[in-house]
Design a protein around this motif. Structure first.
Motif, mmCIF file in Angstrom:
data_model
loop_
_atom_site.group_PDB
_atom_site.id
_atom_site.type_symbol
_atom_site.label_atom_id
_atom_site.label_comp_id
_atom_site.label_asym_id
_atom_site.label_seq_id
_atom_site.Cartn_x
_atom_site.Cartn_y
_atom_site.Cartn_z
ATOM 1 N N VAL A 69 -0.761 -5.523 -9.652
ATOM 2 C CA VAL A 69 -0.534 -6.908 -10.082
ATOM 3 C C VAL A 69 0.526 -6.913 -11.183
ATOM 4 N N PRO A 88 11.808 -11.020 3.014
ATOM 5 C CA PRO A 88 10.344 -11.102 3.090
ATOM 6 C C PRO A 88 9.707 -10.075 4.018
ATOM 7 N N TYR A 89 10.358 -9.775 5.154
ATOM 8 C CA TYR A 89 9.758 -8.811 6.063
ATOM 9 C C TYR A 89 9.775 -7.418 5.449
ATOM 10 N N SER A 92 7.147 -7.105 2.970
ATOM 11 C CA SER A 92 5.811 -6.956 3.543
ATOM 12 C C SER A 92 5.581 -5.505 3.967
ATOM 13 N N VAL A 93 6.613 -4.849 4.427
ATOM 14 C CA VAL A 93 6.491 -3.433 4.809
ATOM 15 C C VAL A 93 6.231 -2.589 3.562
ATOM 16 N N ARG A 95 4.855 -3.581 0.769
ATOM 17 C CA ARG A 95 3.498 -3.880 0.310
ATOM 18 C C ARG A 95 2.452 -3.216 1.209
ATOM 19 N N PHE A 96 2.741 -3.141 2.496
ATOM 20 C CA PHE A 96 1.831 -2.465 3.415
ATOM 21 C C PHE A 96 1.629 -1.029 2.981
ATOM 22 N N ASN A 99 -0.398 -0.735 -0.216
ATOM 23 C CA ASN A 99 -1.831 -0.889 0.080
ATOM 24 C C ASN A 99 -2.391 0.361 0.731
ATOM 25 N N LYS B 62 8.382 -9.017 14.860
ATOM 26 C CA LYS B 62 8.141 -8.061 13.772
ATOM 27 C C LYS B 62 6.727 -8.239 13.220
ATOM 28 N N PRO B 63 5.947 -7.128 13.214
ATOM 29 C CA PRO B 63 4.541 -7.251 12.809
ATOM 30 C C PRO B 63 4.340 -7.135 11.299
ATOM 31 N N VAL B 64 3.417 -7.946 10.789
ATOM 32 C CA VAL B 64 3.014 -7.868 9.382
ATOM 33 C C VAL B 64 1.502 -7.662 9.374
ATOM 34 N N GLU B 66 -2.305 -6.490 7.172
ATOM 35 C CA GLU B 66 -3.058 -6.640 5.910
ATOM 36 C C GLU B 66 -3.016 -8.110 5.471
ATOM 37 N N VAL B 69 -1.199 -9.296 2.318
ATOM 38 C CA VAL B 69 0.244 -9.060 2.485
ATOM 39 C C VAL B 69 0.816 -10.152 3.400
ATOM 40 N N GLU B 72 1.288 -13.461 1.542
ATOM 41 C CA GLU B 72 2.510 -13.459 0.716
ATOM 42 C C GLU B 72 3.742 -13.639 1.610
ATOM 43 N N TYR B 73 3.738 -12.977 2.761
ATOM 44 C CA TYR B 73 4.856 -13.092 3.692
ATOM 45 C C TYR B 73 5.008 -14.531 4.184
ATOM 46 N N GLU B 76 6.421 -16.691 1.458
ATOM 47 C CA GLU B 76 7.838 -16.419 1.160
ATOM 48 C C GLU B 76 8.761 -16.879 2.281
ATOM 49 N N ARG B 95 -3.431 -13.181 -7.809
ATOM 50 C CA ARG B 95 -3.474 -11.869 -7.134
ATOM 51 C C ARG B 95 -4.622 -11.027 -7.689
#
Lengths: 223, 224
Positions: A69, A88-89, A92-93, A95-96, A99, B62-64, B66, B69, B72-73, B76, B95
């Motif tokens: 955070v 953004p994509y 997200s990767v 952040r994945f 995690n 395109k896969p996202v 979690e 996550v 947030e995607y 955004e 968060r």
């Protein structure tokens, strides 16, 4: 109230180091307060009543807890020298993987280093499988997880750069073998040689002594 | 070319519901693919090879993965009707509490749910302590986000539904109006809110599912 930045930390903590690196990579001035976790300060307990842990970042008097955070906050407030992709994509990767390291990594470390003696070989192989996924799918043929430069994912995976070694020595099992994980091994070297990281690394001998003390306390507990 | 949005989910996953709500709150058209996790589709395994879990959002191929996550995607990518607070400090608080919900709160509620009768009192202590912390966050607010539903409300959505399921199965009152006035009020407002209320999985099916799960855990815990 001025824009003062303070960081409450504890020297062996990889979670604290993530924040130190982020602040230094962005050139943010801050005061560091070393906490004795056996004797937590009033301030720490006030700033983080939920977990009573470090790191805690205090910005203009407002406290933020939980390293992930904190990192996202730092990234938003000081967007220069970005630690996350803009797209953004791609974010997200990143952040994945952050995690993934947090969830899977945490339980793998627990099993290997704090688990019972009999399961250690199996736990080491499971840790290796995890690292293989990280090497092949998160790192690939990049120099850093962030590409040509360090980003937040590198800071999160830094555990494998500095903290795995004392643990390997204590357990007597080498997990991050150069022959089995060549790219990850190269990444460790590259990460530790990066200018700001190099100047801000925990002393390996001190870390080993610390973890030796911790594990001997565990071993001496009656089962 | 019109953008293509797909959501892989199961009928009961609270994590997937977060995304259903987020997409609906932003008025985003999408296709739903229901998965049977005992027989995962090749598509799911292709899009989420590491975990093989739901939810997975696929945006233009395109896969996202979690759920937090993905939230947030979504926020955004489709910036209207923002789910997260704009202020960085408020955002960090959202968060923080979302993670608290998924780590500490969920674990403690689950431990209570699967506790044997003699262990329930002890399990309840931690669950109630965590509930008190969440109650504090709602003081002076209708929703965690303020006057309207936002990211943290969606993150806690599973809780709104699961509380009543747990209370029915265990015949106990966990979130009583006197002890937790704000939380009780939030649960009511959230359960009935437009968009939210149309998405709940069938209650009778949920009761059966969790009853069966609880019995399995209790049977496994019983000394032979």
């Amino acid at each position: 109230m001025d824009n003062e930045v303070k960081l409450h930390g504890f020297w062996p903590s990889p979670f604290v180091y993530r924040v130190i690196w982020a602040l230094k990579l962005k050139g943010i001035e801050y005061d560091y307060i070393e906490e004795d976790l056996a004797n937590k300060s009033e301030l720490l307990l006030r700033y983080n009543p939920v977990y009573e842990k470090v790191p805690v970042l205090v910005h203009a008097g407002k406290p933020i807890s939980e390293s992930l955070v904190i990192l996202e906050y730092i990234e938003e407030v000081w967007p220069h020298n970005p630690l996350l992709p803009k797209d953004p994509y791609e974010r997200s990767v990143a952040r994945f993987w952050i995690n993934f390291a947090t969830d899977k990594g945490r339980s793998a470390v627990r099993s290997l280093f704090w688990g019972g003696g009999d399961g250690k070989k199996e736990a080491a192989e499971q840790m290796f499988d995890l690292l293989k996924i990280i090497e092949e799918q998160a790192l690939g043929d990049k120099k850093f997880f962030g590409g040509n430069s360090i980003n937040m994912v590198d800071l999160i995976f830094a555990w494998f750069a500095c903290w795995i070694q004392p643990m390997e020595q204590l357990v007597g099992i080498k997990v991050l073998e150069p022959s089995r994980l060549p790219s990850l091994h190269a990444w460790v070297k590259n990460f530790k040689e990066e200018p700001i990281i190099k100047e801000n690394l925990p002393d390996p001998e001190r870390l080993l002594a610390y973890y030796t003390r911790l594990t001997s306390n565990l071993v001496s507990k009656p089962t | 070319m019109a953008e293509e949005v797909k959501l892989f989910r199961t009928w009961s996953s609270g994590y997937a519901l977060r995304i259903v709500w987020a997409l609906k709150l932003k008025g985003i058209e999408y296709e739903t693919i229901f998965e049977d996790l005992t027989n995962k589709s090749p598509s799911l395994l292709q899009y989420n090879p590491i975990h093989g879990k739901v939810p997975v959002l696929v945006h233009d191929g395109k896969p996202v993965c979690e759920s937090l996550v993905i939230l947030e995607y979504v926020d955004e990518t489709w910036k209207h009707n923002p789910l997260l607070p704009q202020d960085p400090y408020e955002k960090s608080m959202a968060r923080f509490w979302a993670n608290f919900g998924d780590d500490k709160l969920m674990k403690s509620i689950w431990q209570l749910f699967i506790a044997r009768e003699k262990d329930q009192d002890v399990a309840a202590v931690e669950a109630l302590e965590n509930l008190k912390l969440v109650e504090e966050q709602l003081k002076g607010k209708k929703f965690f986000h303020g006057e309207t539903i936002g990211y943290l409300d969606l993150a806690f959505g599973w809780f709104a539904d699961f509380v009543s399921i747990l209370e029915e199965i265990m015949s106990l009152k966990l979130v009583d109006g006197e002890r937790f006035p704000h939380l009780s009020s939030w649960i009511q407002h959230f359960m009935d809110a437009p968009v939210i209320r149309d998405c709940w999985p069938p209650r009778d099916k949920m009761i059966i599912k969790y009853q069966v799960m609880r019995e399995k855990y209790l049977a496994a815990a019983t000394p032979k």
